[in-house]
Design an enzyme around this catalytic site. Sequence first.
Site, mmCIF file in Angstrom:
data_model
loop_
_atom_site.group_PDB
_atom_site.id
_atom_site.type_symbol
_atom_site.label_atom_id
_atom_site.label_comp_id
_atom_site.label_asym_id
_atom_site.label_seq_id
_atom_site.Cartn_x
_atom_site.Cartn_y
_atom_site.Cartn_z
ATOM 1 C CG HIS A 119 -4.675 0.374 3.699
ATOM 2 N ND1 HIS A 119 -3.867 -0.425 2.901
ATOM 3 C CD2 HIS A 119 -5.647 0.865 2.876
ATOM 4 C CE1 HIS A 119 -4.348 -0.434 1.671
ATOM 5 N NE2 HIS A 119 -5.409 0.342 1.624
ATOM 6 C CG HIS A 139 -6.766 0.805 -1.859
ATOM 7 N ND1 HIS A 139 -6.988 0.129 -0.689
ATOM 8 C CD2 HIS A 139 -7.751 0.383 -2.702
ATOM 9 C CE1 HIS A 139 -8.043 -0.657 -0.800
ATOM 10 N NE2 HIS A 139 -8.526 -0.514 -2.018
ATOM 11 C CB CYS A 162 -0.977 -0.012 1.168
ATOM 12 S SG CYS A 162 -0.267 0.142 2.821
#
Length: 309
Positions: free
Chosen positions: A262, A274, A206
């Site tokens: 995240h 993402h 991420c």
Amino acid sequence: MTALHNIWHCSVAVASIWTKPESAREIDQSAITNPVQLVKWLEALPYKERLDLCNSNRIQTQLLFGEPVMVEEIQGEWAKVIAILQPTHKDERGYPGWVPLAQLSKQQLSDSTESIIVNVDKTQLWSEDGTPQIVLTFNTILPVLGDEGQYHIVDTPIGRGKVLKSSAAKYTGDIVQSMDKAVQFGLGYLDLPYIWSGMSSYGYDCSGFTYNMAKACGLRIPRDAGDQATYGVAISKDNTEEWQVGDLLFFADEKGTKPVRHVGFYYGEGQMLHSPQTGKSVELIKLAGTIFEEEICAVRRYGPGVKTT
């Protein structure tokens, strides 16, 4: 054990930085050779073994061809390194870890003030005589020595080479584009499978995804999500009308009360771009009705003139 304090360079397309030499398993052998065999490695990794890269904390981050590292010591066939272009709270000098010695070169590169940055998914590096060398990934940066017809002549850890002008842009490091451009770069990687600690167009995690799309815009932001959430300009997480395309959205467990786990890009219109997690691929989603809507804990804006590290 040999103590060293000089700069070496990554000599393979992509080198993983391992937590320790013992972190590499038998199934990872294709990832620690020179030439590295990334496709073979990734195709041979079942879900359980991919997930274990994270759960057992085996890999820290990755290097791209030509990327500099500070070599601190050598133990057998491994080097303890600091990735000096990847800011982190773990070491003020850069990201620490271990890389196979075979994937590093002591050859010093030209101090040319101009470089090229690969701006396509992947492209070929040729030797000067036209022999195909290695495949370069998106965001690989190499010093430019000159031009020859349709090619840039570049300096590399394995000698002078040629890269197609159509697959790379001139890069001086002082031209910063806005982060909405980072989102446009990111759209080119929709459906690319997630890989823990991934930093290349073979797979991103991420924060590797946000780091690299920002890098393509001339911005060097911290490597990890937790660090990325501490720099830039703070934007209200509760007032979505203040969010702009390219803002970084951060998330944490227990409705945003735990440490950042995240990060993704705000795409606009209530959507996020993402790289989610092991077993999934880069995607564009609507935030409404998802767990992310409950877990958002911070929004940060990066761009020209903004403090990044």
